[in-house]
Design a protein around this motif. Sequence first.
Motif, PDB file in Angstrom:
ATOM      1  N   PRO A 209      -1.831   5.584   2.023  1.00 18.11           N
ATOM      2  CA  PRO A 209      -2.388   4.939   0.831  1.00 18.11           C
ATOM      3  C   PRO A 209      -3.330   5.852   0.054  1.00 18.11           C
ATOM      4  CG  PRO A 209      -2.501   3.472   2.722  1.00 18.11           C
ATOM      5  CD  PRO A 209      -2.054   4.798   3.245  1.00 18.11           C
TER       6      PRO A 209
ATOM      7  N   ARG B 274       5.169   2.827   0.170  1.00 14.40           N
ATOM      8  CA  ARG B 274       6.582   2.477   0.049  1.00 14.40           C
ATOM      9  C   ARG B 274       7.342   2.598   1.372  1.00 14.40           C
ATOM     10  NH1 ARG B 274       5.646   5.902  -4.165  1.00 14.40           N
ATOM     11  NH2 ARG B 274       7.047   7.568  -3.493  1.00 14.40           N
TER      12      ARG B 274
ATOM     13  N   TYR C  11       0.800  -1.230   0.000  1.00 14.78           N
ATOM     14  CA  TYR C  11       0.000   0.000   0.000  1.00 14.78           C
ATOM     15  C   TYR C  11       0.834   1.282   0.000  1.00 14.78           C
ATOM     16  CZ  TYR C  11      -3.345  -3.535   1.344  1.00 14.78           C
ATOM     17  OH  TYR C  11      -4.111  -4.674   1.368  1.00 14.78           O
TER      18      TYR C  11
ATOM     19  N   THR D 205       2.390   2.886  -5.838  1.00 17.09           N
ATOM     20  CA  THR D 205       2.217   3.055  -4.394  1.00 17.09           C
ATOM     21  C   THR D 205       2.465   4.500  -3.976  1.00 17.09           C
ATOM     22  OG1 THR D 205       4.531   2.435  -4.031  1.00 17.09           O
ATOM     23  CG2 THR D 205       2.886   0.689  -3.763  1.00 17.09           C
TER      24      THR D 205
END
Length: 195
Positions: free
Chosen positions: A192, A126, A124, A187
């Motif tokens: 997210p 990095r 979701y 991502t």
Amino acid sequence: MSLLVAAKIVWAAGVIGWYLIRLPFERKVKRERVVDARDRLRELILLSCSTLGLGITPLLWATSRVFNFANYPYSPVQFALGTLTFIFSLWLFRRTHKDLGKNWSVTLEIKDSHRLITGGVYRYVRHPMYSAFFLWALAQLILIPNWIAGPAGIVGFGILYLFRIGREEKMMLDTFGDEYRAYSARTARLIPGVY
């Protein structure tokens, strides 16, 4: 027990929890050979800023009267929200370590057997470990009713994040190339679908 004492206990328990979560992973990664370590002095300075904000300043607040002049009225809602945020930050912190395994390090390092992790919470965002630290800083802001010690975590960790994130992403691009470029495209950095 007063709410202020309870807030100090929750803060201390959260810091101890953080340490207990990290300790076994720290032991495991010491055996891994580092093939790329960047900006050691810079990293030490940035880690010191984060430690000052998330550790030393709130510890002084909790154990002395040095910041009492900056205390403000406190409510049970703040206590509950701060406690829940801290618990969630610890859950995310543990999960990031578990997902990273031996790929984890406290500074900018690439290990000999390093691989790009894109599963678990890394599916979701990095940098979910940074998300966990920002949640800890937010919990501290809510939990500690003090105009200095409360926001110190956001300031201290924010400095580390701002001066590290670009270099970390460059290191990942240097190491993983197109694989990291594709991962970055799908991502967010911390939240997210937002950032």
